[in-house]
Structure formats: structure tokens, C-alpha cells
Design a protein around this motif. Structure first.
Motif, PDB file in Angstrom:
ATOM      1  N   GLY A  56       0.780  -1.237   0.000  1.00 23.84           N
ATOM      2  CA  GLY A  56       0.000   0.000   0.000  1.00 23.84           C
ATOM      3  C   GLY A  56       0.806   1.278   0.000  1.00 23.84           C
ATOM      4  N   LEU A  57       2.089   1.222   0.358  1.00 17.92           N
ATOM      5  CA  LEU A  57       2.864   2.451   0.525  1.00 17.92           C
ATOM      6  C   LEU A  57       4.051   2.568  -0.425  1.00 17.92           C
ATOM      7  CD1 LEU A  57       2.970   2.544   4.450  1.00 17.92           C
ATOM      8  CD2 LEU A  57       1.493   3.892   2.941  1.00 17.92           C
ATOM      9  N   LEU A  58       4.344   1.501  -1.135  1.00 27.56           N
ATOM     10  CA  LEU A  58       5.545   1.477  -1.971  1.00 27.56           C
ATOM     11  C   LEU A  58       5.295   2.009  -3.383  1.00 27.56           C
ATOM     12  CD1 LEU A  58       8.494   0.474  -2.569  1.00 27.56           C
ATOM     13  CD2 LEU A  58       7.446  -1.702  -3.226  1.00 27.56           C
ATOM     14  N   THR A  59       6.116   2.958  -3.791  1.00 33.01           N
ATOM     15  CA  THR A  59       6.233   3.338  -5.194  1.00 33.01           C
ATOM     16  C   THR A  59       7.659   2.991  -5.624  1.00 33.01           C
ATOM     17  OG1 THR A  59       4.636   5.142  -5.037  1.00 33.01           O
ATOM     18  CG2 THR A  59       6.172   5.204  -6.889  1.00 33.01           C
ATOM     19  N   PRO A  60       7.846   1.972  -6.454  1.00 29.42           N
ATOM     20  CA  PRO A  60       9.197   1.472  -6.754  1.00 29.42           C
ATOM     21  C   PRO A  60      10.180   2.542  -7.213  1.00 29.42           C
ATOM     22  CG  PRO A  60       7.539  -0.024  -7.623  1.00 29.42           C
ATOM     23  CD  PRO A  60       6.801   1.173  -7.119  1.00 29.42           C
ATOM     24  N   GLN A  61       9.696   3.553  -7.952  1.00 30.68           N
ATOM     25  CA  GLN A  61      10.601   4.574  -8.472  1.00 30.68           C
ATOM     26  C   GLN A  61      11.064   5.555  -7.387  1.00 30.68           C
ATOM     27  OE1 GLN A  61       7.607   3.845  -9.768  1.00 30.68           O
ATOM     28  NE2 GLN A  61       8.267   2.705 -11.599  1.00 30.68           N
ATOM     29  N   ARG A  62      10.343   5.641  -6.283  1.00 33.07           N
ATOM     30  CA  ARG A  62      10.641   6.662  -5.270  1.00 33.07           C
ATOM     31  C   ARG A  62      10.920   6.098  -3.886  1.00 33.07           C
ATOM     32  NH1 ARG A  62       6.157  11.210  -5.284  1.00 33.07           N
ATOM     33  NH2 ARG A  62       7.688  12.048  -3.811  1.00 33.07           N
ATOM     34  N   CYS A  63      10.763   4.795  -3.703  1.00 35.90           N
ATOM     35  CA  CYS A  63      10.857   4.221  -2.359  1.00 35.90           C
ATOM     36  C   CYS A  63      11.669   2.937  -2.370  1.00 35.90           C
ATOM     37  CB  CYS A  63       9.445   3.950  -1.816  1.00 35.90           C
ATOM     38  SG  CYS A  63       9.413   3.287  -0.143  1.00 35.90           S
ATOM     39  N   GLN A  64      12.454   2.722  -1.329  1.00 38.17           N
ATOM     40  CA  GLN A  64      13.266   1.509  -1.215  1.00 38.17           C
ATOM     41  C   GLN A  64      12.838   0.726   0.020  1.00 38.17           C
ATOM     42  OE1 GLN A  64      17.482   2.109  -1.485  1.00 38.17           O
ATOM     43  NE2 GLN A  64      17.987   0.058  -0.748  1.00 38.17           N
ATOM     44  N   VAL A  65      12.737  -0.597  -0.142  1.00 38.90           N
ATOM     45  CA  VAL A  65      12.364  -1.485   0.965  1.00 38.90           C
ATOM     46  C   VAL A  65      13.616  -2.140   1.533  1.00 38.90           C
ATOM     47  CG1 VAL A  65      11.084  -3.555   1.641  1.00 38.90           C
ATOM     48  CG2 VAL A  65      10.089  -1.953   0.006  1.00 38.90           C
ATOM     49  N   VAL A  66      13.748  -2.140   2.853  1.00 38.43           N
ATOM     50  CA  VAL A  66      14.857  -2.814   3.521  1.00 38.43           C
ATOM     51  C   VAL A  66      14.277  -3.834   4.497  1.00 38.43           C
ATOM     52  CG1 VAL A  66      16.873  -2.563   5.020  1.00 38.43           C
ATOM     53  CG2 VAL A  66      16.316  -0.763   3.361  1.00 38.43           C
ATOM     54  N   LEU A  67      14.518  -5.111   4.229  1.00 30.74           N
ATOM     55  CA  LEU A  67      14.104  -6.181   5.128  1.00 30.74           C
ATOM     56  C   LEU A  67      15.286  -6.528   6.022  1.00 30.74           C
ATOM     57  CD1 LEU A  67      12.290  -8.560   2.573  1.00 30.74           C
ATOM     58  CD2 LEU A  67      11.303  -6.694   3.918  1.00 30.74           C
ATOM     59  N   ALA A  68      15.128  -6.343   7.313  1.00 28.79           N
ATOM     60  CA  ALA A  68      16.221  -6.621   8.259  1.00 28.79           C
ATOM     61  C   ALA A  68      15.834  -7.802   9.139  1.00 28.79           C
ATOM     62  CB  ALA A  68      16.491  -5.388   9.117  1.00 28.79           C
ATOM     63  N   GLY A  69      16.663  -8.825   9.155  1.00 20.83           N
ATOM     64  CA  GLY A  69      16.344  -9.995   9.970  1.00 20.83           C
ATOM     65  C   GLY A  69      17.332 -11.116   9.728  1.00 20.83           C
ATOM     66  N   ASP A  70      17.123 -12.222  10.411  1.00 16.25           N
ATOM     67  CA  ASP A  70      18.020 -13.371  10.332  1.00 16.25           C
ATOM     68  C   ASP A  70      17.230 -14.604   9.904  1.00 16.25           C
ATOM     69  OD1 ASP A  70      19.850 -15.388  10.608  1.00 16.25           O
ATOM     70  OD2 ASP A  70      20.509 -14.829  12.620  1.00 16.25           O
ATOM     71  N   PRO A  71      17.407 -15.066   8.650  1.00 16.13           N
ATOM     72  CA  PRO A  71      16.675 -16.252   8.190  1.00 16.13           C
ATOM     73  C   PRO A  71      17.137 -17.538   8.861  1.00 16.13           C
ATOM     74  CG  PRO A  71      18.256 -15.552   6.526  1.00 16.13           C
ATOM     75  CD  PRO A  71      18.264 -14.495   7.596  1.00 16.13           C
ATOM     76  N   LYS A  72      18.212 -17.479   9.644  1.00 20.05           N
ATOM     77  CA  LYS A  72      18.705 -18.655  10.353  1.00 20.05           C
ATOM     78  C   LYS A  72      18.101 -18.776  11.754  1.00 20.05           C
ATOM     79  CE  LYS A  72      21.571 -19.964   7.118  1.00 20.05           C
ATOM     80  NZ  LYS A  72      21.377 -21.240   6.393  1.00 20.05           N
ATOM     81  N   GLN A  73      17.274 -17.785  12.140  1.00 20.92           N
ATOM     82  CA  GLN A  73      16.594 -17.874  13.427  1.00 20.92           C
ATOM     83  C   GLN A  73      15.116 -18.155  13.194  1.00 20.92           C
ATOM     84  OE1 GLN A  73      17.617 -14.808  16.254  1.00 20.92           O
ATOM     85  NE2 GLN A  73      19.796 -14.977  15.819  1.00 20.92           N
ATOM     86  N   LEU A  74      14.317 -18.094  14.251  1.00 19.19           N
ATOM     87  CA  LEU A  74      12.928 -18.535  14.159  1.00 19.19           C
ATOM     88  C   LEU A  74      12.150 -17.776  13.091  1.00 19.19           C
ATOM     89  CD1 LEU A  74      11.871 -18.954  17.887  1.00 19.19           C
ATOM     90  CD2 LEU A  74      12.602 -20.707  16.280  1.00 19.19           C
ATOM     91  N   GLY A  75      11.364 -18.519  12.325  1.00 23.93           N
ATOM     92  CA  GLY A  75      10.509 -17.929  11.316  1.00 23.93           C
ATOM     93  C   GLY A  75       9.145 -17.579  11.894  1.00 23.93           C
ATOM     94  N   PRO A  76       8.169 -17.319  11.045  1.00 28.41           N
ATOM     95  CA  PRO A  76       6.829 -16.953  11.523  1.00 28.41           C
ATOM     96  C   PRO A  76       6.208 -18.066  12.371  1.00 28.41           C
ATOM     97  CG  PRO A  76       7.064 -16.538   9.163  1.00 28.41           C
ATOM     98  CD  PRO A  76       8.261 -17.310   9.574  1.00 28.41           C
ATOM     99  N   THR A  77       5.454 -17.651  13.388  1.00 26.49           N
ATOM    100  CA  THR A  77       4.712 -18.615  14.200  1.00 26.49           C
ATOM    101  C   THR A  77       3.377 -18.880  13.541  1.00 26.49           C
ATOM    102  OG1 THR A  77       5.790 -17.808  16.216  1.00 26.49           O
ATOM    103  CG2 THR A  77       3.760 -19.081  16.484  1.00 26.49           C
ATOM    104  N   ILE A  78       3.224 -20.063  12.982  1.00 24.25           N
ATOM    105  CA  ILE A  78       2.007 -20.439  12.254  1.00 24.25           C
ATOM    106  C   ILE A  78       1.365 -21.632  12.949  1.00 24.25           C
ATOM    107  CG2 ILE A  78       1.069 -21.189  10.021  1.00 24.25           C
ATOM    108  CD1 ILE A  78       2.266 -18.406   9.937  1.00 24.25           C
ATOM    109  N   MET A  79       0.114 -21.495  13.364  1.00 21.47           N
ATOM    110  CA  MET A  79      -0.569 -22.556  14.101  1.00 21.47           C
ATOM    111  C   MET A  79      -1.254 -23.558  13.179  1.00 21.47           C
ATOM    112  SD  MET A  79       0.364 -21.490  16.976  1.00 21.47           S
ATOM    113  CE  MET A  79      -0.425 -22.748  17.974  1.00 21.47           C
ATOM    114  N   SER A  80      -1.656 -23.121  11.995  1.00 12.65           N
ATOM    115  CA  SER A  80      -2.414 -23.973  11.080  1.00 12.65           C
ATOM    116  C   SER A  80      -1.496 -24.888  10.283  1.00 12.65           C
ATOM    117  CB  SER A  80      -3.233 -23.105  10.115  1.00 12.65           C
ATOM    118  OG  SER A  80      -3.714 -23.878   9.032  1.00 12.65           O
TER     119      SER A  80
END
Length: 364
Positions: A56-80
Motif C-alpha cells: 500500500g505504501l511502496l512506489t518502486p521509483q521513489r521508495c526503497q524497501v529494507v528487510l532486516a532480519g536473520d533467516p537462520k533464526q525462528l521464522g513466523p509462528t504459524i498454528m495452522s
């Protein structure tokens, strides 16, 4: 209360949860208003949650996304279980690094630094604590930068088998149990050993005339029932209940992600000496999880104490490596495990009895 759009747009920096960011979209904040979108702990966020602010907020030409995290640690908690089957337990960060060539590490050139920045300096843990997770999960690239005064707080602790090596694996020949009304398991032999270490730590603080503050001691157990047993043991023990221990956090691995403590005690729980090595690999349950292992072993700054049954844990390659490391470096205590001893479970019973008899309150 949700401020009007005109008020929100006065701010250059907005901090929200992922789902609350959807209110910025429905509230009319135009795309391109923000020049950067930072998602913290992106490795633990469900991909659908992560997409809410981006979509909803990203315009690729004017905005940059930075994902910060560690894929070697716990992922999302999913119950289903169905959601897991369709990949919802994999974060956007992990999926990009796993499936998209742009974010994959080249065999010889490594990551393209235009798209992936690796933070390699570890400012938390003593080098001895960091070593095995570093080698197992980070290709040995992490660099220990923890402040010496902080990470050496327990390097001369009287209970260390080897001074200067603030890491202990304590082998316990216990038995995990399960109550009729709960699928969760617990191990009372490990609770008893853990209590003795805790008494020794309390005694250490008393000797230095310091109190146990928040962030000083954390206790990790992979099963809810073991967490309950440890909590009850601290309340019922005549020595410990007199102490001010409300600042000690006791919980599952999930409760410790993103946190750090001077001292971490880990109870592995699983124990059954009658199992063959082949069967053991299928009964470790939560303990047999690389990401949980990584989180549990990297929360400690100055002292890590792991209590478990080496007869069972050594069937797992990662645990085997960790136990061997502690033994080789002089940080191993408790029962002895060799190929010959595995055939004679009575020996473990005898050793456990002797160990219990020799344990005294607050001793090492």
C-alpha cells in the motif's frame, strides 16, 4: 485514536507494527510519501504481514524497501498445519534469499552487495559461546565484537569446569515424562540440576553484594510443561523462594528471540536411554530444530549452561557437534557417554544417583 491524514503526513519517520501500517493505507497516505520502508525482524514475520505496508505504501521509483532480519533464526509462528503446507511458515526475507537468484549467494563471489548487506559483527556474546553457532549457521563469518568487560563477567566463576571458557554442557541421565492431561513433556532430573546452578549464581551475586537484575538470567526450555515445572520448583524450593527471582525470565525459545541475557540456562528435556540411535532421531521433537537451537544458544552474553541427556542428543548432528566442542574445550560435566556405556543403562542409573547425592545447595 487514529490521527487525521494531514497530521500523520507532518512526520518524516513513522514507526508501526506491520498490520497497523494498513491503517496508513486506508487512511489515505499516498504511495511514495515515504522514501524508505524498513521491516525489522523480517525473518520472523509472516510473508502476508510483511506485504501489508509494502503493497500500500511502496512506489518502486521513489521508495526503497529494507528487510532486516536473520533467516537462520525462528521464522513466523504459524498454528495452522494447512497454512504450513502452503509455505506460510516461510518469511518473505527467507523466501527471497532461498528462491530468487538476485538474493542468493554466489559460490565464489558471495552476495551481491547492492541487494544483500550482511551484518557480521556480533556485539553480544563471548567468543566461546559464539563459536559453534557461527560455524554451523554463518559459515564462520561472524566476528566477535562484544565488549570484554561485559562478556567476561563469568569467566572466572567458581563453577566453571575450565576458567576462561564460560560454557557448560551438563550431561544428565534423566527421563522425560508426560502427564495424562497434556501432550507436553518434562524432565525433573534436569530441573534439579538447573536449580543447583541457579543457587550457585544467586550465591555468586550475594558474595559480590549485587542483585539479579532484569536481563541478567534467562532460562529456556523447549516444552511448556518443563517451563511450568521450573517455575514451580523455584517457588517451592526453600532456598530459592527466599530470593528475589522475579527478574528471571523462564520460557520457550520463542519468548527469547531478539532478547539477550548475561546468563542463559537451557534445559533440553528429551531423554530416553532405551531408544536406539536410529529411533532417537525421530523423537527429539522441538529439540531437533536448527533455528530453535540457534536462537537458544545465541542469547547469552557471558555464560551459557546447557543441561541435557547426551545419550539422546548426540544422535542429532548439531547437538553432537556442540557436546563434542564442550567436551574438547573442558566445559563438560555430568555423565560420561561412550560406545560401551550405551549398552549398559544401569551404569547411567548408578551415576545419576551418585551425582544427586553429591549435589548440595549452592555448590558446583
Amino acid at each position: 485514536m487514529f490521527p487525521p491524514k494531514a497530521e500523520l503526513m507532518k512526520y518524516k519517520i513513522m514507526v508501526t507494527t506491520l498490520l497497523t501500517a494498513g491503517r496508513l493505507v486506508t487512511g489515505g497516505i499516498p504511495q511514495g510519501h515515504y522514501s524508505y520502508l524498513f521491516v525489522d525482524e523480517a525473518g520472523q514475520a509472516a510473508e502476508t504481514e510483511c506485504i501489508v505496508p509494502i503493497a500500500g505504501l511502496l512506489t518502486p521509483q521513489r521508495c526503497q524497501v529494507v528487510l532486516a532480519g536473520d533467516p537462520k533464526q525462528l521464522g513466523p509462528t504459524i498454528m495452522s498445519r494447512m497454512a504450513k503446507n502452503y509455505g506460510m511458515d516461510v518469511s518473505l526475507l527467507e523466501r527471497l534469499m532461498r528462491d530468487i537468484n538476485l538474493y542468493k549467494s554466489h559460490q565464489s563471489h558471495g552476495f551481491n552487495d547492492r541487494f544483500v548487506t550482511k551484518l557480521l559483527r556480533n556485539y553480544r556474546s563471548h567468543p566461546a559461546i559464539l563459536k559453534i553457532p557461527n560455524e554451523l549457521f554463518y559459515e564462520g563469518e561472524l566476528q566477535p565484537y562484544a565488549h570484554a568487560e561485559k562478556c567476561n563477567l563469568y569467566s572466572t566463576w567458581e563453577c566453571l569446569p575450565k576458567k576462561g571458557f564460560p560454557l557448560i554442557f551438563h550431561g544428565v541421565a534423566g527421563t522425560h515424562e508426560r502427564d495424562n492431561d497434556s501432550p507436553s513433556v518434562y524432565n525433573m532430573a534436569e530441573v534439579e540440576v538447573l536449580k543447583e546452578y541457579l543457587k550457585a549464581l544467586v550465591h555468586h551475586h550475594k558474595k559480590d553484594r549485587t542483585r539479579i537484575k532484569p536481563g541478567e538470567i534467562g532460562i529456556i526450555a523447549p516444552y511448556r510443561k518443563q517451563v511450568e515445572k521450573i517455575q514451580n520448583a523455584l517457588r517451592m524450593d526453600k532456598d530459592l523462594r527466599k530470593e528475589n527471582l522475579e527478574n528471571i525470565l523462564i520460557g520457550s525459545v520463542e519468548q527469547f528471540q531478539g532478547k539477550e541475557f548475561n546468563v542463559i540456562l537451557v534445559s533440553a528435556v528429551r531423554s530416553n536411554p532405551k531408544l536406539t540411535a536410529h529411533k532417537q532421531q525421530f523423537t527429539l521433537g522441538f529439540v531437533d530444530d536448527e533455528k530453535r537451537f540457534n536462537v537458544a544458544m545465541t542469547r547469552a552474553q557471558a555464560l551459557l549452561i546447557v543441561i541435557g541427556d547426551p545419550r539422546v542428543l548426540k544422535a542429532d548432528q548439531i547437538w553432537n557437534r556442540f557436546i563434542h566442542y564442550c567436551s574438547k574445550e573442558g566445559g563438560y560435566r555430568g555423565i560420561t557417554v561412550s560406545e560401551e556405556e550405551e549398552e549398559d543403562t544401569s551404569m547411567y542409573t548408578q551415576q545419576t544417583s551418585e551425582e544427586s547425592d553429591s549435589a548440595t545447595a549452592g555448590s558446583c
